[in-house]
Scaffold this motif. Sequence first.
Motif, PDB file in Angstrom:
ATOM      1  N   TYR A 131       0.854  -1.196   0.000  1.00  0.00           N
ATOM      2  CA  TYR A 131       0.000   0.000   0.000  1.00  0.00           C
ATOM      3  C   TYR A 131       0.882   1.236   0.000  1.00  0.00           C
ATOM      4  O   TYR A 131       1.896   1.290   0.709  1.00  0.00           O
ATOM      5  CB  TYR A 131      -0.918   0.060   1.231  1.00  0.00           C
ATOM      6  N   THR A 132       0.479   2.250  -0.754  1.00  0.00           N
ATOM      7  CA  THR A 132       1.140   3.550  -0.667  1.00  0.00           C
ATOM      8  C   THR A 132       0.126   4.651  -0.968  1.00  0.00           C
ATOM      9  O   THR A 132      -0.768   4.482  -1.799  1.00  0.00           O
ATOM     10  CB  THR A 132       2.356   3.668  -1.606  1.00  0.00           C
ATOM     11  N   GLY A 133       0.287   5.763  -0.250  1.00  0.00           N
ATOM     12  CA  GLY A 133      -0.577   6.914  -0.483  1.00  0.00           C
ATOM     13  C   GLY A 133      -0.955   7.618   0.804  1.00  0.00           C
ATOM     14  O   GLY A 133      -0.136   7.773   1.701  1.00  0.00           O
ATOM     15  N   ARG A 134      -2.225   8.022   0.882  1.00  0.00           N
ATOM     16  CA  ARG A 134      -2.707   8.824   2.000  1.00  0.00           C
ATOM     17  C   ARG A 134      -3.042   7.938   3.205  1.00  0.00           C
ATOM     18  O   ARG A 134      -3.254   6.728   3.073  1.00  0.00           O
ATOM     19  CB  ARG A 134      -3.938   9.607   1.577  1.00  0.00           C
ATOM     20  N   GLY A 135      -3.136   8.593   4.362  1.00  0.00           N
ATOM     21  CA  GLY A 135      -3.665   7.910   5.533  1.00  0.00           C
ATOM     22  C   GLY A 135      -5.174   7.998   5.531  1.00  0.00           C
ATOM     23  O   GLY A 135      -5.877   6.993   5.577  1.00  0.00           O
ATOM     24  N   VAL A 136      -5.674   9.229   5.449  1.00  0.00           N
ATOM     25  CA  VAL A 136      -7.118   9.484   5.422  1.00  0.00           C
ATOM     26  C   VAL A 136      -7.422  10.474   4.305  1.00  0.00           C
ATOM     27  O   VAL A 136      -6.514  11.111   3.765  1.00  0.00           O
ATOM     28  CB  VAL A 136      -7.615  10.028   6.785  1.00  0.00           C
ATOM     29  N   ASP A 137      -8.716  10.610   3.993  1.00  0.00           N
ATOM     30  CA  ASP A 137      -9.096  11.455   2.860  1.00  0.00           C
ATOM     31  C   ASP A 137      -9.210  12.930   3.213  1.00  0.00           C
ATOM     32  O   ASP A 137      -9.381  13.763   2.327  1.00  0.00           O
ATOM     33  CB  ASP A 137     -10.389  10.952   2.211  1.00  0.00           C
ATOM     34  N   ASN A 138      -9.100  13.281   4.496  1.00  0.00           N
ATOM     35  CA  ASN A 138      -9.109  14.694   4.885  1.00  0.00           C
ATOM     36  C   ASN A 138      -8.171  14.868   6.073  1.00  0.00           C
ATOM     37  O   ASN A 138      -8.619  15.071   7.206  1.00  0.00           O
ATOM     38  CB  ASN A 138     -10.519  15.169   5.226  1.00  0.00           C
ATOM     39  N   PRO A 139      -6.852  14.796   5.831  1.00  0.00           N
ATOM     40  CA  PRO A 139      -5.909  14.844   6.947  1.00  0.00           C
ATOM     41  C   PRO A 139      -5.829  16.190   7.659  1.00  0.00           C
ATOM     42  O   PRO A 139      -5.437  16.241   8.829  1.00  0.00           O
ATOM     43  CB  PRO A 139      -4.569  14.489   6.302  1.00  0.00           C
ATOM     44  N   ARG A 140      -6.209  17.235   6.994  1.00  0.00           N
ATOM     45  CA  ARG A 140      -6.129  18.550   7.633  1.00  0.00           C
ATOM     46  C   ARG A 140      -7.283  18.756   8.625  1.00  0.00           C
ATOM     47  O   ARG A 140      -7.110  19.402   9.656  1.00  0.00           O
ATOM     48  CB  ARG A 140      -6.141  19.649   6.568  1.00  0.00           C
ATOM     49  N   GLU A 141      -8.441  18.207   8.276  1.00  0.00           N
ATOM     50  CA  GLU A 141      -9.623  18.321   9.136  1.00  0.00           C
ATOM     51  C   GLU A 141     -10.245  16.933   9.281  1.00  0.00           C
ATOM     52  O   GLU A 141     -11.193  16.593   8.582  1.00  0.00           O
ATOM     53  CB  GLU A 141     -10.631  19.294   8.529  1.00  0.00           C
ATOM     54  N   THR A 142      -9.701  16.144  10.204  1.00  0.00           N
ATOM     55  CA  THR A 142     -10.126  14.751  10.309  1.00  0.00           C
ATOM     56  C   THR A 142     -11.570  14.608  10.777  1.00  0.00           C
ATOM     57  O   THR A 142     -12.167  13.546  10.602  1.00  0.00           O
ATOM     58  CB  THR A 142      -9.187  13.954  11.229  1.00  0.00           C
ATOM     59  N   GLY A 143     -12.140  15.662  11.349  1.00  0.00           N
ATOM     60  CA  GLY A 143     -13.553  15.623  11.689  1.00  0.00           C
ATOM     61  C   GLY A 143     -14.442  15.493  10.453  1.00  0.00           C
ATOM     62  O   GLY A 143     -15.599  15.088  10.553  1.00  0.00           O
ATOM     63  N   LEU A 167      -3.452   1.738  -3.741  1.00  0.00           N
ATOM     64  CA  LEU A 167      -2.797   2.932  -4.255  1.00  0.00           C
ATOM     65  C   LEU A 167      -3.741   4.122  -4.171  1.00  0.00           C
ATOM     66  O   LEU A 167      -4.844   4.092  -4.721  1.00  0.00           O
ATOM     67  CB  LEU A 167      -2.401   2.684  -5.718  1.00  0.00           C
ATOM     68  N   THR A 168      -3.314   5.149  -3.429  1.00  0.00           N
ATOM     69  CA  THR A 168      -4.068   6.405  -3.363  1.00  0.00           C
ATOM     70  C   THR A 168      -3.063   7.537  -3.492  1.00  0.00           C
ATOM     71  O   THR A 168      -1.854   7.334  -3.345  1.00  0.00           O
ATOM     72  CB  THR A 168      -4.832   6.541  -2.030  1.00  0.00           C
ATOM     73  N   ASN A 169      -3.556   8.720  -3.758  1.00  0.00           N
ATOM     74  CA  ASN A 169      -2.666   9.883  -3.795  1.00  0.00           C
ATOM     75  C   ASN A 169      -2.482  10.424  -2.382  1.00  0.00           C
ATOM     76  O   ASN A 169      -3.460  10.658  -1.683  1.00  0.00           O
ATOM     77  CB  ASN A 169      -3.241  10.980  -4.687  1.00  0.00           C
ATOM     78  N   PRO A 170      -1.235  10.628  -1.949  1.00  0.00           N
ATOM     79  CA  PRO A 170      -1.027  11.249  -0.644  1.00  0.00           C
ATOM     80  C   PRO A 170      -1.557  12.682  -0.662  1.00  0.00           C
ATOM     81  O   PRO A 170      -1.511  13.354  -1.697  1.00  0.00           O
ATOM     82  CB  PRO A 170       0.486  11.203  -0.444  1.00  0.00           C
ATOM     83  N   ILE A 171      -2.082  13.118   0.469  1.00  0.00           N
ATOM     84  CA  ILE A 171      -2.629  14.467   0.602  1.00  0.00           C
ATOM     85  C   ILE A 171      -1.823  15.193   1.666  1.00  0.00           C
ATOM     86  O   ILE A 171      -1.731  14.716   2.799  1.00  0.00           O
ATOM     87  CB  ILE A 171      -4.118  14.431   1.011  1.00  0.00           C
TER      88      ILE A 171
END
Length: 193
Positions: A131-143, A167-171
């Motif tokens: 796996y490689t990429g982002r952790g979550v889809d909104n890392p700046r505002e996890t709420g 595979l996802t794009n890191p944010i």
Amino acid sequence: MSFTLALGDSAPDFALMATDGRTYSLEDFASARFLVVFFTCNHCPFVVGSDEITRQTAEKFHDHRVRFVGINANSETTHPDDSLEHMIGRMEKHKFPWVYLRDATQDTARAYGALRTPHFYIFDEDRKLVYTGRGVDNPRETGKMTVNDLDNALTELVSGQPVSVPLTNPIGCNVKWDGQDAHWMPAEACDLV
């Protein structure tokens, strides 16, 4: 050739100083079933915004022999807050459940093809990238996040299943490369998907 490691590639080794004063290499994590290597830093709002979610994920999978290794490769010339001294202070304050390494030469970041902070890589028992990429889809505002890709991938792995979305794009903020403008990225570094 892609800038970033491709799925199935082996984890590049490293010898990096940690905030605890020790130098670590891949061998130090040999007992881990799965190894999460992630490029991070001290100041990026996407890192700061999602560190507690990353902590929760690391703690959730600890008993499944999943180890987390954070690497800060940002140039302290570009961003002085990313010095080892500031890393030590940040670890003392937050006591994150991972080893926090300083990649001062940026050689490890180049070997992995780190694009942003944070940028996650999960390696299997054979230290092949799954796996490689982002952790979550909104890392700046996890709420406001709706997907925790890192948690999902690890849940599948510890259950003996392949990663369904490998595979996802890191944010996040781009890695701060030494001698370059703060927003520079290598020409061959592009979206992963």
